[in-house]
Design a protein around this motif. Structure first.
Motif, PDB file in Angstrom:
ATOM      1  N   GLY A 399      46.493  43.652  84.494  1.00  0.00           N
ATOM      2  CA  GLY A 399      46.183  42.471  83.303  1.00  0.00           C
ATOM      3  C   GLY A 399      45.486  42.879  81.875  1.00  0.00           C
ATOM      4  O   GLY A 399      44.579  42.471  81.323  1.00  0.00           O
ATOM      5  N   MET A 400      45.445  44.449  82.091  1.00  0.00           N
ATOM      6  CA  MET A 400      44.252  44.724  81.048  1.00  0.00           C
ATOM      7  C   MET A 400      45.418  44.794  79.716  1.00  0.00           C
ATOM      8  O   MET A 400      44.426  44.114  78.673  1.00  0.00           O
ATOM      9  CB  MET A 400      45.036  46.690  81.208  1.00  0.00           C
ATOM     10  CG  MET A 400      43.477  46.936  80.561  1.00  0.00           C
ATOM     11  SD  MET A 400      42.491  46.492  80.705  1.00  0.00           S
ATOM     12  CE  MET A 400      41.616  46.718  82.239  1.00  0.00           C
ATOM     13  N   ALA A 401      46.497  44.014  79.394  1.00  0.00           N
ATOM     14  CA  ALA A 401      46.810  44.031  77.506  1.00  0.00           C
ATOM     15  C   ALA A 401      46.471  43.084  77.752  1.00  0.00           C
ATOM     16  O   ALA A 401      46.303  42.681  76.927  1.00  0.00           O
ATOM     17  CB  ALA A 401      48.297  44.204  77.773  1.00  0.00           C
ATOM     18  N   TYR A 402      46.517  41.718  78.321  1.00  0.00           N
ATOM     19  CA  TYR A 402      45.614  40.360  78.176  1.00  0.00           C
ATOM     20  C   TYR A 402      44.400  40.528  78.077  1.00  0.00           C
ATOM     21  O   TYR A 402      43.996  39.800  77.313  1.00  0.00           O
ATOM     22  CB  TYR A 402      46.565  39.060  79.497  1.00  0.00           C
ATOM     23  CG  TYR A 402      45.540  37.879  79.386  1.00  0.00           C
ATOM     24  CD1 TYR A 402      46.129  37.810  78.619  1.00  0.00           C
ATOM     25  CD2 TYR A 402      44.138  37.838  80.139  1.00  0.00           C
ATOM     26  CE1 TYR A 402      45.856  35.976  78.532  1.00  0.00           C
ATOM     27  CE2 TYR A 402      43.333  36.747  79.595  1.00  0.00           C
ATOM     28  CZ  TYR A 402      44.445  35.301  79.182  1.00  0.00           C
ATOM     29  OH  TYR A 402      43.907  34.666  78.935  1.00  0.00           O
ATOM     30  N   LEU A 403      43.533  41.242  78.994  1.00  0.00           N
ATOM     31  CA  LEU A 403      42.251  41.269  78.724  1.00  0.00           C
ATOM     32  C   LEU A 403      41.663  41.944  77.388  1.00  0.00           C
ATOM     33  O   LEU A 403      40.595  41.262  76.686  1.00  0.00           O
ATOM     34  CB  LEU A 403      41.273  42.653  79.733  1.00  0.00           C
ATOM     35  CG  LEU A 403      40.264  42.355  79.942  1.00  0.00           C
ATOM     36  CD1 LEU A 403      39.100  40.799  79.587  1.00  0.00           C
ATOM     37  CD2 LEU A 403      39.522  43.015  80.500  1.00  0.00           C
ATOM     38  N   VAL A 404      42.017  43.112  76.814  1.00  0.00           N
ATOM     39  CA  VAL A 404      42.033  43.461  75.423  1.00  0.00           C
ATOM     40  C   VAL A 404      42.637  42.503  74.168  1.00  0.00           C
ATOM     41  O   VAL A 404      41.509  42.439  73.542  1.00  0.00           O
ATOM     42  CB  VAL A 404      42.766  44.812  75.532  1.00  0.00           C
ATOM     43  CG1 VAL A 404      42.722  45.898  74.016  1.00  0.00           C
ATOM     44  CG2 VAL A 404      42.441  45.533  76.577  1.00  0.00           C
TER      45      VAL A 404
END
Ligand code: FDA
Length: 970
Positions: A399-404
């Motif tokens: 989910g990191m790409a989304y969170l960033v």
């Protein structure tokens, strides 16, 4: 006009009502809470924001508490000014004494709570609670499963499987009245999705999507196709339309697609979809968003020299959003508008539009992202409008790409949320109609001097079609005979070099006359005749020939690329890149010569004038390889020519036709006869003879170490009649390594390693042949690499979907196969793929647990064979990487600033790449060349390359006559 004024007034009125109904602020903007405090500081301090987001990005993949604390220190140790709320946090951490097992969990917990603002749960079950809360006021949802990067078909299947389970959970867990929706990322359903293979990508992706759509249709759950990067836009729309045209989905009522208002061509897409839906008598949902990848689109397209597809002015995006909103409401017979925004103005405008066009409240909906704008969501919902919340579900790493993206969106200077809740702008400011001040999108490249030739954008149909056509044309004209070119004359010999298609060796691409010593003598004679005239030709004039050659190359671009596909087995993309690089050399060296052609004045002393300038060396031989048959040949010949030398050009016997094309290009510029002569022939005869000839002043060579060293030896032997010490410019092989540490982004690492190791079948001198894993990600990386390499397509390079084509000839194929047998003894093969029977194919091979010092670890293999080694720590990894006679390219995947710094200092290679592939150096940006046994330290495409083709001359004149001298300038 009156109507517009009226609409504007109504928009303000609606906005005022919603604004009044809003209370509180999203957590991200609540400065009394620590998250709000940190975000507030990040908005005021760009450098802190960069470090913070980078730290958040790396954190989930850090496996131990020690590592968490170490990397935290690395990111923030230089931070002097920190806000109280953050220093409070650090104080709290310091109470733990930064003891990893106490501090680590605390740091994870803190970042976890930031993530929880935007990610509803780890899995569908976990998310049901969050959805229940939304459902209480009748808000609907669309679930998005996080996990966007799919590097293999196995991962694509896993991703699809998760969606199937999600549908099961949704169908079981939802109350009547709910209208569940699922958002999908099309690119995650096929790991090889690539617009260059238009038809193949559509077909394969549809195969992955069909079962999901069937299930959704049967369960009455709607599906929305998310919109991704611009590069995929055309494909996604085609896949959406294509699958809905299939018999079984014609009646599927609840499909939708997101379209991005920040793109300057979205109106056409909306019109196209409206026309398409109307012609088929069906209705679709269109989710209108502004677009989540603005920063990416600007950076990446500028980097590639492509036109930037997004508006560069935020108000233009807002104005476009309003125009498109209206267009959707004007076509509600076939479109169900979903207005996805957290902007009060955009929403108020949409409500006004809907009313003006008599769209009933139930015929459209508003959509927002989970956790982004709760006060606004509640206010809009309370006004009686349908509302849906896009709800991401999943673990933090995927989910990191989304969170960033969300963090960037909240903290961007242009963000409505920031203006509204962070800066607390007035209502007047928030509701103001967007003023569309046009900022040119252009290519965005500001460099007015040298610019790299942009590669083809294969998402454009015209580029794909041009390439198809060129391949057809080249195939229609195969098996012709071509002469040598000596002193302005075409010379035919009795013997021919036969050029074959390595994918189908029975297919002869053409035949080129083969030179012998007799022709070599004739060429040297011609060069001697013209040498003085060419030496005296001005640098401007010489550079002019290069610029004309570059123009001719552009004109023949697709034909040359097609020839490369057929003669040396490059894929379409690699072939195009080779042609572009050739153009770059011509443009770059032309400009460089203008710079170097101006004599420099040294010192400033009375009575003395000191001049420093360059003279050509004389006559040179250029011996070029087959693996970059146009680029390297053009680079070496153009450098020699523009510096005032005469050149005898001997291309590889495996790519004589491309060599011949280059010769034709130079001829077309009107270059004087004898300046460039085309002399293909056997290396053992013509090559050796030329290298040893007394009239030859320099040799520019790119190829194997064995031949390179032999040239150095031969050139060093004096022969009677020789007047110069021969200069050898040699670029040779590599045993290139990529280090992957424990902080690396494995999604990026896997994609880049596959490209670096198997691109052009591993036959680039820059190719990756060793991966060294420092830390405990060995197994995960090996598994993902293996699956990724299993997924690439092997076949004839003329097919657009091919990733891995044939190696250059039978001898190469046999040699690589022998090396693979050695690999079986020296390590454990985890992947050995079969390859087509016809043609010189070798499937990709991965060997693990290769021992240091073994042949696999040290000897160059010019083929798709990758060795993976373990290292206990970074020091050991660097030492293994440096344990090679070669020093050409190297790479590192890491998100640790300290590790990056260490590798920059200690990994000794000519070209070091961090967090990217290690192939694809660009002229003027990554000057290319190595040292050690990789070459004589030259840097093609760099500022000092031309110097090797010239002799520096210093002239000092005594200007004193009878005691007086001209005045010196101060
Ligand atoms: P706001 O009015 O603050 O606009 C911010 C937007 O303006 C930026 O996101 C960007 O698009 C644009 N912008 C920022 N700076 C700019 C500049 N200098 N020049 C020009 N434009 C600039 N996105 C996506 O790409 N694909 C998708 O599939 C989805 N799906 C989706 C579903 C749902 C339900 C929602 C709510 C959102 C999405 N998004 C999306 C994300 C969406 O693109 C993002 O949230 C919006 O762009 C934010 O716009 P607002 O109107 O909320 O804010």
């Amino acid at each position: 006009m009156d109507r517009d004024v009226d609409l504007e007034a109504k928009t303000r009125e609606t906005g005022r009502e919603i604004h009044a109904a809003m209370s509180g602020a999203p957590v991200m903007f609540d400065s009394t809470r620590w998250i709000g405090g940190i975000m507030d500081w990040a908005m005021k301090n760009e450098d802190f924001k960069l470090r913070l987001f980078r730290f958040i990005d790396v954190l989930p993949s850090l496996k131990t508490n020690e590592l968490v604390v170490r990397v935290l220190h690395e990111y923030f140790s230089g931070e002097t000014e920190i806000p109280r709320i953050v220093s409070g946090g650090i104080e709290m951490l310091s109470k733990t004494g930064f003891i990893p097992h106490l501090a680590g969990p605390l740091i994870r917990k803190s970042v976890g709570s930031i993530a929880r603002q935007f990610i509803a749960g780890k899995d569908a079950d976990d998310t049901l609670k969050a959805l229940d809360v939304l459902r209480r006021d009748g808000t609907d949802f669309s679930i998005d499963l996080l996990g966007e990067v799919v590097v293999s078909e196995k991962e694509a299947r896993t991703y699809a499987g998760r969606y199937h389970s999600l549908l099961d959970v949704l169908s079981a867990g939802f109350s009547p009245g709910a209208r569940p929706d699922v958002s999908i990322k099309v690119s995650s359903f096929y790991s090889q999705l690539d617009p260059i293979d238009w038809a193949g990508s559509i077909e394969k992706t549809k195969e992955g999507l069909r079962p999901l759509l069937r299930k959704a249709r049967d369960l009455g759950i709607s599906i929305t196709f998310d919109m991704e990067h611009y590069y995929y836009k055309g494909l996604i729309i085609e896949i959406f339309k294509g699958i809905l045209e299939e018999e079984e989905f014609r009646e599927f009522p609840s499909a939708g697609i997101a379209l991005q208002a920040y793109l300057n061509d979205t109106t056409n897409d909306v019109l196209d979809l409206i026309g398409w839906a109307r012609a088929r008598g069906r209705s679709i949902a269109i989710r209108l968003v502004k677009g989540a990848y603005w920063d990416y689109e600007v950076v990446v397209n500028r980097q590639k020299g492509w036109p930037v597809p997004v508006f560069l002015n935020k108000e233009e995006t807002d104005a476009s959003f309003e125009r498109l909103t209206r267009l959707l409401f004007e076509n509600t017979d076939v479109v169900r508008p979903a207005i996805a925004s957290h902007n009060l103005r955009s929403i108020s405008h949409a409500i006004t539009c809907a009313e003006a066009l008599n769209a009933p409240k139930g015929s459209f909906e508003f959509q927002m992202l989970y956790g982004m704008a709760e006060p606004l969501r509640k206010a809009v919902r309370e006004s009686g409008f349908n509302m849906r919340v896009y709800t991401p579900v999943g673990e933090l790493i995927p989910g990191m790409a989304y969170l960033v993206r969300r963090l960037l969106e909240n903290t961007s200077n242009e963000s409505f949320l920031r203006k509204s809740f962070g800066e607390k702008s007035s209502f007047e400011e928030l509701i103001r109609a967007p003023q569309a001040r046009r900022v040119s999108s252009g290519s965005g490249v500001v460099d007015e001097h040298f610019r790299n030739e942009p590669l083809f954008d294969f998402s454009m149909a015209r580029n794909r079609e041009a390439m198809d056509q060129a391949i057809r044309t080249v195939k229609e004209h195969t098996d012709r005979k071509y002469p040598l070119y000596i002193g302005g004359r075409e010379v035919t010999t009795e013997k021919y070099i036969v050029s074959r298609n390595p994918a189908r060796p029975g297919e002869i691409i053409g035949r080129v006359s083969s030179a012998s010593k007799k022709e070599a003598d004739a060429a040297i004679e011609e060069a001697l005749n013209v040498r003085e005239v060419w030496r005296k030709t001005t640098p401007e004039k010489r550079a002019g020939y290069l610029v004309r050659a570059a123009e001719e190359l552009r004109r023949k671009r697709t034909k040359l690329a097609a020839l490369e596909v057929l003669e040396v087995g490059k894929t379409r993309r690699d072939a195009d890149a080779d042609v572009c690089e050739a153009i770059d050399y011509l443009e770059y060296y032309g400009r460089e010569m203008l710079r170097l052609g101006v004599p420099a004045t040294l010192g400033n002393y009375p009575g003395e004038e000191n001049e420093y300038r360059y003279e050509p060396k004389g006559i040179g031989v250029v011996i070029s390889p087959w693996n970059f048959p146009l680029a390297i040949a053009t680079g070496m010949t153009s450098a020699a020519i523009v510096t005032g030398n005469c050149v005898i050009f001997k291309p590889s016997g495996l790519s004589p036709l491309i060599g011949r094309e280059l010769c034709e290009i130079y001829r077309s510029t009107g270059l004087p006869a004898g300046v460039l002569q085309f002399l293909p022939g056997p290396g053992s005869e013509v090559g050796e003879y030329l290298v040893s000839h007394p009239s030859i002043d320099f040799i520019a060579f790119t190829g194997s170490r064995e031949v390179g060293l032999r040239i150095v030896e031969r050139a060093g032997m004096f022969v009677p009649g020789q007047r110069n010490v021969k200069k050898v410019i040699a670029e040779m092989g590599g045993k290139n390594a990529i280090i992957v540490d424990e902080t690396a982004d494995l999604d990026e690492a896997v994609k880049s390693i596959v490209e670096s190791a198997f691109g052009y079948q591993g036959q680039k001198c820059s190719a990756c042949s060793r991966v060294i894993v420092a830390g405990d990600t060995f197994k995960e990386l090996c598994d993902r690499l293996m699956e990724a390499a299993k997924s690439i397509r092997i076949g004839p390079p003329e097919e657009p979907g091919t990733f891995l084509g044939p190696v250059i000839d039978e001898a190469a194929m046999k040699k690589i196969r022998t090396d693979i047998e050695i690999g079986k003894k020296e390590g454990t093969i985890i992947l050995e793929r079969n390859a087509p029977g016809e043609g010189h194919f070798v499937g990709p091979v991965i060997v693990i647990d290769v021992k240091p010092g073994s042949r696999m670890a040290t000897e160059e293999i010019f083929g798709p064979v990758l060795s993976i080694m373990r290292a206990n720590d970074l020091d050991e990894a660097i030492s293994l990487a440096n344990d090679s006679l070669y020093a050409l390219t190297g790479g590192l995947f890491s998100r640790s600033p300290a590790n990056i710094q260490k590798v920059k200092e200690e990994f000794r290679v000519g070209n070091l790449y961090i967090n990217r592939k290690i192939t694809g150096a660009l002229v003027g940006r990554q000057p290319f060349g190595g040292f050690g046994m990789s070459g004589t330290g030259t840097k093609a495409g760099g500022t000092d390359y031309l110097l090797q083709f010239m002799n520096p001359v210093s002239i000092s004149e005594n200007t004193i006559r009878r005691g007086f001298a001209p005045l010196t300038k101060d």
